[in-house]
Design a protein around this motif. Structure first.
Motif, PDB file in Angstrom:
ATOM      1  N   ASP A 139       6.589  -3.516   2.352  1.00 45.32           N
ATOM      2  CA  ASP A 139       6.399  -2.128   2.769  1.00 45.32           C
ATOM      3  C   ASP A 139       5.252  -1.988   3.767  1.00 45.32           C
ATOM      4  OD1 ASP A 139       8.527  -1.364   1.210  1.00 45.32           O
ATOM      5  OD2 ASP A 139       7.476   0.329   0.332  1.00 45.32           O
ATOM      6  N   TRP A 140       4.958  -3.059   4.473  1.00 46.52           N
ATOM      7  CA  TRP A 140       4.055  -3.074   5.630  1.00 46.52           C
ATOM      8  C   TRP A 140       2.577  -2.967   5.312  1.00 46.52           C
ATOM      9  CZ3 TRP A 140       6.590  -5.125   9.239  1.00 46.52           C
ATOM     10  CH2 TRP A 140       7.944  -4.869   9.362  1.00 46.52           C
ATOM     11  N   TYR A 141       2.168  -3.345   4.146  1.00 46.16           N
ATOM     12  CA  TYR A 141       0.751  -3.323   3.834  1.00 46.16           C
ATOM     13  C   TYR A 141       0.142  -4.681   4.178  1.00 46.16           C
ATOM     14  CZ  TYR A 141       1.333   1.234   1.932  1.00 46.16           C
ATOM     15  OH  TYR A 141       1.594   2.563   1.820  1.00 46.16           O
ATOM     16  N   THR A 142      -1.093  -4.648   4.668  1.00 39.69           N
ATOM     17  CA  THR A 142      -1.787  -5.866   5.061  1.00 39.69           C
ATOM     18  C   THR A 142      -2.397  -6.532   3.830  1.00 39.69           C
ATOM     19  OG1 THR A 142      -3.906  -4.748   5.387  1.00 39.69           O
ATOM     20  CG2 THR A 142      -2.387  -4.823   7.300  1.00 39.69           C
ATOM     21  N   VAL A 143      -2.821  -7.771   3.993  1.00 38.07           N
ATOM     22  CA  VAL A 143      -3.452  -8.507   2.900  1.00 38.07           C
ATOM     23  C   VAL A 143      -4.668  -7.747   2.359  1.00 38.07           C
ATOM     24  CG1 VAL A 143      -4.702 -10.640   2.319  1.00 38.07           C
ATOM     25  CG2 VAL A 143      -2.520 -10.759   3.537  1.00 38.07           C
ATOM     26  N   PRO A 144      -5.569  -7.259   3.223  1.00 39.12           N
ATOM     27  CA  PRO A 144      -6.712  -6.509   2.687  1.00 39.12           C
ATOM     28  C   PRO A 144      -6.286  -5.229   1.946  1.00 39.12           C
ATOM     29  CG  PRO A 144      -7.165  -7.186   4.938  1.00 39.12           C
ATOM     30  CD  PRO A 144      -5.722  -7.501   4.673  1.00 39.12           C
ATOM     31  N   GLU A 145      -5.285  -4.537   2.450  1.00 41.58           N
ATOM     32  CA  GLU A 145      -4.809  -3.323   1.770  1.00 41.58           C
ATOM     33  C   GLU A 145      -4.201  -3.648   0.409  1.00 41.58           C
ATOM     34  OE1 GLU A 145      -3.539  -0.380   5.440  1.00 41.58           O
ATOM     35  OE2 GLU A 145      -2.205  -2.042   4.930  1.00 41.58           O
ATOM     36  N   ILE A 146      -3.413  -4.710   0.355  1.00 43.02           N
ATOM     37  CA  ILE A 146      -2.782  -5.113  -0.905  1.00 43.02           C
ATOM     38  C   ILE A 146      -3.870  -5.499  -1.909  1.00 43.02           C
ATOM     39  CG2 ILE A 146      -1.273  -6.791  -2.034  1.00 43.02           C
ATOM     40  CD1 ILE A 146       0.251  -6.969   0.705  1.00 43.02           C
ATOM     41  N   ALA A 147      -4.856  -6.251  -1.458  1.00 41.56           N
ATOM     42  CA  ALA A 147      -5.951  -6.666  -2.344  1.00 41.56           C
ATOM     43  C   ALA A 147      -6.676  -5.446  -2.905  1.00 41.56           C
ATOM     44  CB  ALA A 147      -6.924  -7.566  -1.584  1.00 41.56           C
ATOM     45  N   GLU A 148      -6.923  -4.463  -2.060  1.00 43.69           N
ATOM     46  CA  GLU A 148      -7.624  -3.255  -2.500  1.00 43.69           C
ATOM     47  C   GLU A 148      -6.804  -2.487  -3.531  1.00 43.69           C
ATOM     48  OE1 GLU A 148      -9.062   1.025  -0.658  1.00 43.69           O
ATOM     49  OE2 GLU A 148      -8.716  -0.642   0.714  1.00 43.69           O
ATOM     50  N   VAL A 149      -5.522  -2.293  -3.255  1.00 43.90           N
ATOM     51  CA  VAL A 149      -4.669  -1.517  -4.154  1.00 43.90           C
ATOM     52  C   VAL A 149      -4.490  -2.219  -5.497  1.00 43.90           C
ATOM     53  CG1 VAL A 149      -2.293  -0.719  -4.492  1.00 43.90           C
ATOM     54  CG2 VAL A 149      -3.436  -0.295  -2.329  1.00 43.90           C
ATOM     55  N   LEU A 150      -4.273  -3.535  -5.458  1.00 41.47           N
ATOM     56  CA  LEU A 150      -4.013  -4.286  -6.685  1.00 41.47           C
ATOM     57  C   LEU A 150      -5.288  -4.756  -7.373  1.00 41.47           C
ATOM     58  CD1 LEU A 150      -0.934  -6.442  -5.596  1.00 41.47           C
ATOM     59  CD2 LEU A 150      -0.975  -4.222  -6.768  1.00 41.47           C
ATOM     60  N   LYS A 151      -6.424  -4.516  -6.706  1.00 39.96           N
ATOM     61  CA  LYS A 151      -7.727  -4.905  -7.244  1.00 39.96           C
ATOM     62  C   LYS A 151      -7.795  -6.401  -7.544  1.00 39.96           C
ATOM     63  CE  LYS A 151      -8.798  -0.322  -9.122  1.00 39.96           C
ATOM     64  NZ  LYS A 151      -8.506   0.295  -7.920  1.00 39.96           N
ATOM     65  N   ILE A 152      -7.342  -7.184  -6.547  1.00 38.97           N
ATOM     66  CA  ILE A 152      -7.449  -8.636  -6.604  1.00 38.97           C
ATOM     67  C   ILE A 152      -8.047  -9.098  -5.275  1.00 38.97           C
ATOM     68  CG2 ILE A 152      -5.548  -8.959  -8.237  1.00 38.97           C
ATOM     69  CD1 ILE A 152      -3.714  -9.701  -5.905  1.00 38.97           C
ATOM     70  N   GLU A 154      -8.420 -11.066  -1.645  1.00 41.99           N
ATOM     71  CA  GLU A 154      -7.509 -11.346  -0.539  1.00 41.99           C
ATOM     72  C   GLU A 154      -6.933 -12.748  -0.671  1.00 41.99           C
ATOM     73  OE1 GLU A 154      -9.036 -10.367   3.370  1.00 41.99           O
ATOM     74  OE2 GLU A 154      -9.957  -8.532   2.600  1.00 41.99           O
ATOM     75  N   ASP A 155      -7.749 -13.687  -1.158  1.00 37.04           N
ATOM     76  CA  ASP A 155      -7.242 -15.051  -1.371  1.00 37.04           C
ATOM     77  C   ASP A 155      -6.114 -15.055  -2.401  1.00 37.04           C
ATOM     78  OD1 ASP A 155      -8.922 -16.227   0.479  1.00 37.04           O
ATOM     79  OD2 ASP A 155     -10.461 -16.743  -0.999  1.00 37.04           O
ATOM     80  N   ALA A 156      -6.246 -14.253  -3.442  1.00 32.57           N
ATOM     81  CA  ALA A 156      -5.192 -14.174  -4.458  1.00 32.57           C
ATOM     82  C   ALA A 156      -3.915 -13.579  -3.859  1.00 32.57           C
ATOM     83  CB  ALA A 156      -5.651 -13.345  -5.657  1.00 32.57           C
ATOM     84  N   VAL A 157      -4.065 -12.600  -2.981  1.00 34.29           N
ATOM     85  CA  VAL A 157      -2.897 -12.014  -2.308  1.00 34.29           C
ATOM     86  C   VAL A 157      -2.218 -13.082  -1.461  1.00 34.29           C
ATOM     87  CG1 VAL A 157      -2.112 -10.330  -0.592  1.00 34.29           C
ATOM     88  CG2 VAL A 157      -3.796  -9.658  -2.316  1.00 34.29           C
ATOM     89  N   ARG A 158      -3.001 -13.784  -0.651  1.00 35.70           N
ATOM     90  CA  ARG A 158      -2.432 -14.825   0.215  1.00 35.70           C
ATOM     91  C   ARG A 158      -1.751 -15.919  -0.613  1.00 35.70           C
ATOM     92  NH1 ARG A 158      -6.662 -13.197   3.683  1.00 35.70           N
ATOM     93  NH2 ARG A 158      -8.253 -14.394   2.597  1.00 35.70           N
TER      94      ARG A 158
END
Length: 178
Positions: A139-152, A154-158
């Motif tokens: 849904d077009w969210y960036t790695v930093p945005e996903i990390a912020e929303v999921l509270k994890i 950026e490395d975990a997102v990647r």
């Protein structure tokens, strides 16, 4: 067959609605965002009915605080996914393990292409965190945005994106895809 496991290169105007203190009316956002929001929840493994219920609940909550929402698309996705996961937690009986393969039903009010059906089926087979990260990514969210929303981190997102992509590619290869 899943032809491409990454989102399209061009973002459509309706793919993501970002506003600052509501220049768009609730009704306009509802019309544009409701089908996208339901699909977002389906990417988490929800049936079409569960997705619609979660999306409607998110909009009901948004209506109450509409003037204070800065990023409706993000806010709605966060709330809808929480509503869905809370409902799933209530459904799971103590002592029972959730099925690793969620039964997948096609929506009657949302038309999906064969490729979309395949993508939703593939996502349903991923572990929950990978599915969650991929849903936000699609849904077009960036790695930093996903990390912020999921509270994890950026490395975990990647890491989850990498593992999910590998799993989706392996699934595609097993099914004879190129």
């Amino acid at each position: 067959m899943v032809d491409d496991i990454s989102p399209p290169a061009v973002r459509s105007a309706s793919a993501r609605i970002e506003t600052v203190l509501g220049p768009q009316s609730f009704a306009d956002v509802y019309r544009a965002e409701m089908p996208l929001l339901a699909r977002f929840v389906m990417k988490h493994g929800a049936s079409p009915q569960e997705a619609a219920d979660a999306a409607h609940e998110a909009f009901a909550q948004a209506y109450e605080v509409w003037d204070n929402i800065r990023h409706p698309s993000r806010w709605l996705r966060t709330v809808a996914s929480r509503v869905y996961f809370r409902a799933k937690l209530r459904e799971d009986l103590p002592g029972e393990l959730p099925s690793s393969h969620t039964e997948f039903h096609l929506p009657s009010n949302i038309e999906l292409s064969d490729q979309e059906r395949e993508v939703y089926g593939a996502l349903a087979e991923l572990p929950p965190r990978q599915r969650q990260v991929m849903a936000w990514y699609y849904d077009w969210y960036t790695v930093p945005e996903i990390a912020e929303v999921l509270k994890i981190t950026e490395d975990a997102v990647r890491q989850n994106l990498c593992r999910a992509r590998a799993a989706l590619k392996a699934r595609q290869s097993q099914r004879g895809g190129a």
